[in-house]
Design a protein around this motif. Structure first.
Motif, mmCIF file in Angstrom:
data_model
loop_
_atom_site.group_PDB
_atom_site.id
_atom_site.type_symbol
_atom_site.label_atom_id
_atom_site.label_comp_id
_atom_site.label_asym_id
_atom_site.label_seq_id
_atom_site.Cartn_x
_atom_site.Cartn_y
_atom_site.Cartn_z
ATOM 1 N N ASP A 141 0.821 -1.198 0.000
ATOM 2 C CA ASP A 141 0.000 0.000 0.000
ATOM 3 C C ASP A 141 0.861 1.257 0.000
ATOM 4 O O ASP A 141 0.520 2.260 -0.639
ATOM 5 N N ALA A 151 0.996 4.184 -2.761
ATOM 6 C CA ALA A 151 0.836 5.605 -2.428
ATOM 7 C C ALA A 151 1.919 6.466 -3.074
ATOM 8 O O ALA A 151 1.632 7.536 -3.616
ATOM 9 N N CYS A 206 1.261 6.602 -6.992
ATOM 10 C CA CYS A 206 0.123 7.395 -7.482
ATOM 11 C C CYS A 206 0.186 8.855 -7.053
ATOM 12 O O CYS A 206 -0.495 9.693 -7.644
ATOM 13 N N ASN A 207 1.010 9.200 -6.089
ATOM 14 C CA ASN A 207 1.185 10.602 -5.699
ATOM 15 C C ASN A 207 2.386 11.248 -6.372
ATOM 16 O O ASN A 207 2.693 12.411 -6.118
ATOM 17 N N THR A 251 -3.557 12.079 -3.941
ATOM 18 C CA THR A 251 -4.263 10.911 -4.437
ATOM 19 C C THR A 251 -4.384 9.897 -3.313
ATOM 20 O O THR A 251 -3.426 9.663 -2.574
ATOM 21 N N ALA A 306 -6.341 5.981 -1.960
ATOM 22 C CA ALA A 306 -6.861 4.697 -2.418
ATOM 23 C C ALA A 306 -8.380 4.733 -2.388
ATOM 24 O O ALA A 306 -8.976 5.202 -1.421
ATOM 25 N N CYS A 360 -8.604 -1.601 -2.960
ATOM 26 C CA CYS A 360 -7.396 -2.394 -3.172
ATOM 27 C C CYS A 360 -7.679 -3.845 -2.818
ATOM 28 O O CYS A 360 -8.611 -4.158 -2.086
ATOM 29 N N GLU A 374 2.086 1.877 -12.588
ATOM 30 C CA GLU A 374 0.814 2.448 -13.035
ATOM 31 C C GLU A 374 0.341 1.696 -14.275
ATOM 32 O O GLU A 374 1.074 1.556 -15.248
ATOM 33 N N THR A 418 -8.950 9.026 -11.709
ATOM 34 C CA THR A 418 -8.756 7.650 -11.250
ATOM 35 C C THR A 418 -7.538 6.994 -11.884
ATOM 36 O O THR A 418 -7.073 7.380 -12.957
ATOM 37 N N SER A 452 -6.893 4.178 -7.450
ATOM 38 C CA SER A 452 -6.666 5.480 -6.831
ATOM 39 C C SER A 452 -7.715 6.494 -7.260
ATOM 40 O O SER A 452 -8.356 6.351 -8.307
ATOM 41 N N TYR A 453 -7.840 7.524 -6.428
ATOM 42 C CA TYR A 453 -8.741 8.635 -6.718
ATOM 43 C C TYR A 453 -8.041 9.927 -6.321
ATOM 44 O O TYR A 453 -7.584 10.076 -5.177
ATOM 45 N N ARG A 454 -7.958 10.844 -7.270
ATOM 46 C CA ARG A 454 -7.303 12.121 -7.003
ATOM 47 C C ARG A 454 -8.268 13.060 -6.304
ATOM 48 O O ARG A 454 -9.417 13.225 -6.723
#
Length: 156
Positions: A71, A75, A78-79, A85, A87, A90, A110, A117, A139-141
């Motif tokens: 995780d 992180a 995606c950041n 961003t 989660a 998962c 990625e 997303t 992921s969600y921004r």
């Protein structure tokens, strides 16, 4: 509003600066001695050595510790664009046990990023190259930046 396109070198520098800013505030990663080996736009490689306090009643690494490593790699990947961003979902499949003293690496890649997303695959391996777990994160921004004010300064 248009976004500024970065050169490959600028995108790499931003990914590294973002990771450094995140790690400075990441008490969980620091407590578990998770180390950043490499971060790139949309990708990350982190390691963690399985300590005696990370094993369960079967004397293998607790699944929650493996999940946390995966995780955390998720992180940082995606950041890496300096856009906050989180989660949204998962899943992890545990494939083999990890043992005390082994160094685990979690490699995040990625697979898709569109709009707010993204989808990331994380492979956790031990120091012998055995795949320990496969993790997929969605992921969600959200609003804001990891390095606060950086994008606003670029627009000025």
């Amino acid at each position: 509003m248009t976004e500024t396109r970065l050169s490959a070198a600028e995108a790499q520098a931003l990914a590294e600066a973002t990771a450094a800013a995140m790690y400075a505030r990441d008490a969980a990663a620091q407590t578990l001695a998770i180390r950043i080996v490499r971060v790139q736009p949309g990708a990350a490689l982190l390691t963690m050595t399985v300590r005696p306090d990370m094993v369960n009643g079967h004397h293998i690494c607790h699944g929650g510790m493996i999940f946390t490593l995966a995780d955390t790699a998720f992180a940082y990947a995606c950041n890496s664009y300096n856009k906050n961003t989180v989660a949204s979902a998962c899943h992890i499949d545990f494939l083999a046990p990890a043992r005390e003293g082994e160094t685990l690496e979690a490699e995040a890649v990625e697979r898709s990023a569109a709009g707010r997303t993204g989808v990331y695959d994380i492979t956790v391996r031990n120091n012998h190259g055995t795949t320990i777990a496969l993790f997929r994160g969605k992921s969600y921004r959200i609003a804001g930046e990891v390095i606060a004010g950086l994008q606003q300064a670029d627009r000025a």
